[in-house]
Design a protein around this motif. Structure first.
Motif, mmCIF file in Angstrom:
data_model
loop_
_atom_site.group_PDB
_atom_site.id
_atom_site.type_symbol
_atom_site.label_atom_id
_atom_site.label_comp_id
_atom_site.label_asym_id
_atom_site.label_seq_id
_atom_site.Cartn_x
_atom_site.Cartn_y
_atom_site.Cartn_z
ATOM 1 N N ARG A 171 37.954 39.491 14.170
ATOM 2 C CA ARG A 171 38.253 38.804 15.431
ATOM 3 C C ARG A 171 37.765 39.655 16.599
ATOM 4 O O ARG A 171 37.478 39.134 17.673
ATOM 5 N N ALA A 172 37.603 40.971 16.400
ATOM 6 C CA ALA A 172 37.118 41.854 17.464
ATOM 7 C C ALA A 172 35.654 41.560 17.816
ATOM 8 O O ALA A 172 35.215 41.887 18.919
ATOM 9 N N ILE A 173 34.905 40.914 16.906
ATOM 10 C CA ILE A 173 33.480 40.635 17.182
ATOM 11 C C ILE A 173 33.335 39.786 18.429
ATOM 12 O O ILE A 173 32.430 39.960 19.222
ATOM 13 N N LYS A 174 34.269 38.836 18.575
ATOM 14 C CA LYS A 174 34.165 37.877 19.690
ATOM 15 C C LYS A 174 34.082 38.601 21.027
ATOM 16 O O LYS A 174 33.491 38.117 21.965
ATOM 17 N N ASN A 175 34.712 39.790 21.117
ATOM 18 C CA ASN A 175 34.673 40.529 22.385
ATOM 19 C C ASN A 175 33.305 41.156 22.612
ATOM 20 O O ASN A 175 32.963 41.527 23.718
ATOM 21 N N LYS A 176 32.533 41.307 21.527
ATOM 22 C CA LYS A 176 31.266 42.036 21.650
ATOM 23 C C LYS A 176 30.063 41.122 21.819
ATOM 24 O O LYS A 176 29.095 41.471 22.455
ATOM 25 N N ILE A 177 30.099 39.967 21.220
ATOM 26 C CA ILE A 177 28.931 39.079 21.274
ATOM 27 C C ILE A 177 29.390 37.641 21.524
ATOM 28 O O ILE A 177 30.568 37.342 21.391
ATOM 29 N N SER A 178 28.441 36.788 21.850
ATOM 30 C CA SER A 178 28.779 35.369 21.937
ATOM 31 C C SER A 178 28.949 34.891 20.484
ATOM 32 O O SER A 178 28.900 35.680 19.569
ATOM 33 N N ASN A 179 29.075 33.623 20.288
ATOM 34 C CA ASN A 179 29.462 33.172 18.952
ATOM 35 C C ASN A 179 28.304 32.986 17.966
ATOM 36 O O ASN A 179 28.493 32.511 16.864
ATOM 37 N N SER A 180 27.086 33.400 18.388
ATOM 38 C CA SER A 180 25.935 33.021 17.560
ATOM 39 C C SER A 180 25.792 33.891 16.315
ATOM 40 O O SER A 180 25.871 35.117 16.361
ATOM 41 N N GLN A 181 25.553 33.224 15.186
ATOM 42 C CA GLN A 181 25.393 33.930 13.916
ATOM 43 C C GLN A 181 24.119 34.762 13.927
ATOM 44 O O GLN A 181 24.080 35.870 13.398
ATOM 45 N N GLU A 182 23.057 34.210 14.573
ATOM 46 C CA GLU A 182 21.780 34.955 14.618
ATOM 47 C C GLU A 182 21.981 36.262 15.378
ATOM 48 O O GLU A 182 21.465 37.300 15.016
ATOM 49 N N GLU A 183 22.768 36.157 16.483
ATOM 50 C CA GLU A 183 22.980 37.353 17.298
ATOM 51 C C GLU A 183 23.686 38.441 16.478
ATOM 52 O O GLU A 183 23.332 39.615 16.536
ATOM 53 N N ALA A 227 23.665 38.730 13.166
ATOM 54 C CA ALA A 227 22.740 39.241 12.138
ATOM 55 C C ALA A 227 21.751 40.219 12.774
ATOM 56 O O ALA A 227 21.423 41.260 12.191
ATOM 57 N N THR A 228 21.290 39.934 14.004
ATOM 58 C CA THR A 228 20.343 40.829 14.680
ATOM 59 C C THR A 228 20.993 42.180 14.988
ATOM 60 O O THR A 228 20.388 43.240 14.792
ATOM 61 N N LEU A 229 22.240 42.143 15.465
ATOM 62 C CA LEU A 229 22.937 43.400 15.768
ATOM 63 C C LEU A 229 23.097 44.253 14.506
ATOM 64 O O LEU A 229 22.908 45.471 14.532
ATOM 65 N N ILE A 230 23.442 43.588 13.424
ATOM 66 C CA ILE A 230 23.627 44.325 12.161
ATOM 67 C C ILE A 230 22.287 44.894 11.689
ATOM 68 O O ILE A 230 22.201 46.042 11.251
ATOM 69 N N LEU A 231 21.231 44.109 11.850
ATOM 70 C CA LEU A 231 19.895 44.573 11.471
ATOM 71 C C LEU A 231 19.527 45.824 12.272
ATOM 72 O O LEU A 231 19.010 46.812 11.722
ATOM 73 N N GLN A 232 19.829 45.803 13.573
ATOM 74 C CA GLN A 232 19.520 46.975 14.410
ATOM 75 C C GLN A 232 20.286 48.206 13.931
ATOM 76 O O GLN A 232 19.759 49.315 13.909
ATOM 77 N N GLU A 233 21.536 47.992 13.525
ATOM 78 C CA GLU A 233 22.321 49.136 13.027
ATOM 79 C C GLU A 233 21.676 49.699 11.757
ATOM 80 O O GLU A 233 21.562 50.907 11.591
ATOM 81 N N LEU A 234 21.245 48.803 10.862
ATOM 82 C CA LEU A 234 20.614 49.272 9.614
ATOM 83 C C LEU A 234 19.325 50.029 9.927
ATOM 84 O O LEU A 234 19.003 51.035 9.297
ATOM 85 N N GLU A 235 18.578 49.557 10.946
ATOM 86 C CA GLU A 235 17.320 50.242 11.324
ATOM 87 C C GLU A 235 17.608 51.647 11.845
ATOM 88 O O GLU A 235 16.854 52.580 11.589
ATOM 89 N N GLN A 236 18.737 51.782 12.585
ATOM 90 C CA GLN A 236 19.081 53.119 13.100
ATOM 91 C C GLN A 236 19.440 54.066 11.948
ATOM 92 O O GLN A 236 19.129 55.246 11.971
#
Ligand SMILES: Cc1cc2nc3c(=O)[nH]c(=O)nc-3n(C[C@H](O)[C@H](O)[C@H](O)COP(=O)(O)OP(=O)(O)OC[C@H]3O[C@@H](n4cnc5c(N)ncnc54)[C@H](O)[C@@H]3O)c2cc1C
Length: 462
Positions: free
Chosen positions: A350-362, A364-373
């Motif tokens: 439920r904490a995700i909602k504070n960080k991003i809008s509701n989009s699933q793509e968004e 997935a992109t954030l998680i992808l960026q974390e994996l790249e780091q």
């Protein structure tokens, strides 16, 4: 002698465990499930893009979870459970910290690994060790909230964020200030301090759907149990004779009435209250079931054209994604059919909602960026497909005082048991709790019959 009949409603792990226990004790079991598949909250679905059977979320068992292990032993499925000998904790700097047993006996078996954690200072590690030993001896404090106890233990914000929070959010899927002291203590005591193998993660080498359909279902059928999918309970029919209540039948949603000697309701906490007959739902603590709260878990599923890490799994410190699972490695697929498949789990999402809008793509992109780091080679891998699954009522919340809301398996109606992870097992919302509740309910039935039909004492109404 004619076999006694038991009707079990709900084929999650609680209902399945009860069915196994009763079948092996010679009962004639009928297991009904409203969905088209077994497993409830721990189940698989077919991903339409890859055509693969994927789990709604990676389910982790631990060495201390002996009920789930017993279910596997009884049904001949232990060979599908792995025993992971290492856990990897990856700090913000990308360093991999390995948690593994030393030669020291419990509770010091992990002390060397904890002492080497790169993301805590020596001072923080010393304070952590003292707090863990105090936790082992601690009594339940008056307030009931774990955070209140933690505040008295001179833990830095760093240690709270990078250690206590990481372990507890993954295990209990709740904010630190909403976790009951008893449950937080249980995680560290049972999982890390009591035994050398208690912390070891166990993962199924096959999708949950295959575990049920190819193995547990066959075992049940071989033991003369019947399973009806797409069959939902509407209500129980109850007879009252001189204030002694008995369930006489189960009215199904299609209008049919199913009859048995014993009935076992094994649905989730939010479904149970309206299905419990008044003679049970008016009585404490059954009447409090509606007060249990739920917490969500989100899983991000990613398929790449090549491996991005060889690690089987890793816990991420201070990231949005908390735990990465290399599904291709866990499923032992040498040539993965639809690409190299990873799953990133976000508990208490439920904490995700504070960080991003509701989009699933968004997301997935954030998680992808974390994996790249963490693993720079992710940038050169092609993402073939991604999918986000959020289970909004994944687990019940272990909020302070939660134990008073969890009813026992024996209801005030002598031939009606309840089971489910939320019933009184002493365990948090886990497969272990579900399985234990199923075994407890089944054994109540067996014991009630062995007591020559003597009925359990009635509970007092509110
Ligand atoms: C995303 C996610 C991640 C998780 N991760 C972990 C983990 O890593 N480790 C772990 O141990 N646990 C984990 N859990 C928790 C675990 O899945 C649950 O604790 C466990 O599966 C609960 O089983 P249950 O049988 O008590 O209930 P459920 O699985 O909810 O089963 C109840 C069943 O009853 C059926 N039903 C409901 N109403 C009716 C009706 N009227 N008639 C007939 N049938 C009905 C439902 O369809 C369902 O199949 C996770 C859960 C989720 C959702």
């Amino acid at each position: 002698m004619t076999k006694k009949r038991v009707l079990i409603i709900g084929a999650g792990l609680a209902g399945i465990a009860a069915a196994v226990e009763l079948s092996r004790h010679g009962y004639q079991v009928r297991l009904v499930e409203s969905r088209p598949r077994l497993g409830g909250r721990a189940s698989s679905i077919t991903d339409p893009t890859t055509g693969e059977l994927i789990d709604n979320c990676q389910h982790v068992n631990m060495g201390c979870c002996t009920g789930f292990q017993k279910l596997c032993r009884l049904t001949g499925t232990s060979q599908f459970l792995t025993n992971e000998k290492r856990l990897h904790f990856i700090g913000l700097d990308g360093r991999i910290n390995v948690l593994k047993n030393s030669l020291l006996p419990a509770p010091a078996h992990l002390a060397i690994s904890f002492a080497q954690l790169s993301y805590l200072t020596w001072q923080e590690k010393r304070a952590l060790a003292v707090a863990l030993l105090r936790l082992k001896r601690a009594n339940r404090p008056a307030s009931g909230a774990f955070i209140d106890w933690l505040k008295t233990q001179k833990q830095s914000c760093n240690t709270i964020d990078r250690f206590w929070n990481v372990v507890l959010v993954s295990a209990l899927s709740e904010d630190l200030d909403r976790i009951d002291f008893y449950h937080a203590r249980k995680v560290f005591l049972d999982g890390f301090l009591r035994g050398r193998n208690a912390w070891k993660v166990q993962l199924l080498k096959i999708p949950l759907g295959e575990f049920y359909d190819r193995h547990l279902q066959n075992w049940l059928k071989e033991h003369a149990a019947t399973i009806d999918l797409l069959t939902g309970l509407k209500e129980f029919l109850v007879q009252n004779e001189h204030d002694r209540f008995t369930v006489t039948g189960a009215q199904m949603r299609d209008g049919s009435i199913l009859k048995a000697d014993h009935y076992l309701l094994a649905v989730s906490h939010d479904r149970a209250r309206p299905l419990l007959p008044e003679a049970a739902s008016n009585v404490e603590p059954f009447s409090k079931t509606g007060d249990l709260e739920s917490a969500p878990i989100t899983s991000v599923h990613l398929w790449f054209d090549r491996p991005v890490t060889q690690l089987r799994h890793a816990v991420l410190i201070n990231r949005l994604g908390q735990w990465v699972f290399n599904r291709t490695a866990i499923l032992e697929q040498n040539s993965p059919p639809s690409g190299h498949y990873y799953q990133v789990v976000i508990s208490n999402s439920r904490a995700i909602k504070n960080k991003i809008s509701n989009s699933q793509e968004e997301l997935a992109t954030l998680i992808l960026q974390e994996l790249e780091q963490i693993w720079p080679r992710t940038s050169s891998a092609k993402l073939l497909h991604s999918r986000v699954i959020t289970e909004h009522r994944a687990v019940f919340s272990v909020t302070p005082g939660v134990e008073a809301l969890r009813p026992p398996q024996q209801t005030p109606i002598w031939n009606l048991q309840i089971a489910g992870d939320w019933t009184n097992t002493g365990w948090p919302s886990t497969m272990e709790s579900a399985v234990r509740s199923g075994f407890l309910a089944a054994n109540n039935i067996i014991n009630n019959d062995n007591n020559n039909g003597r009925k359990p004492a009635r509970l007092h109404k509110e």
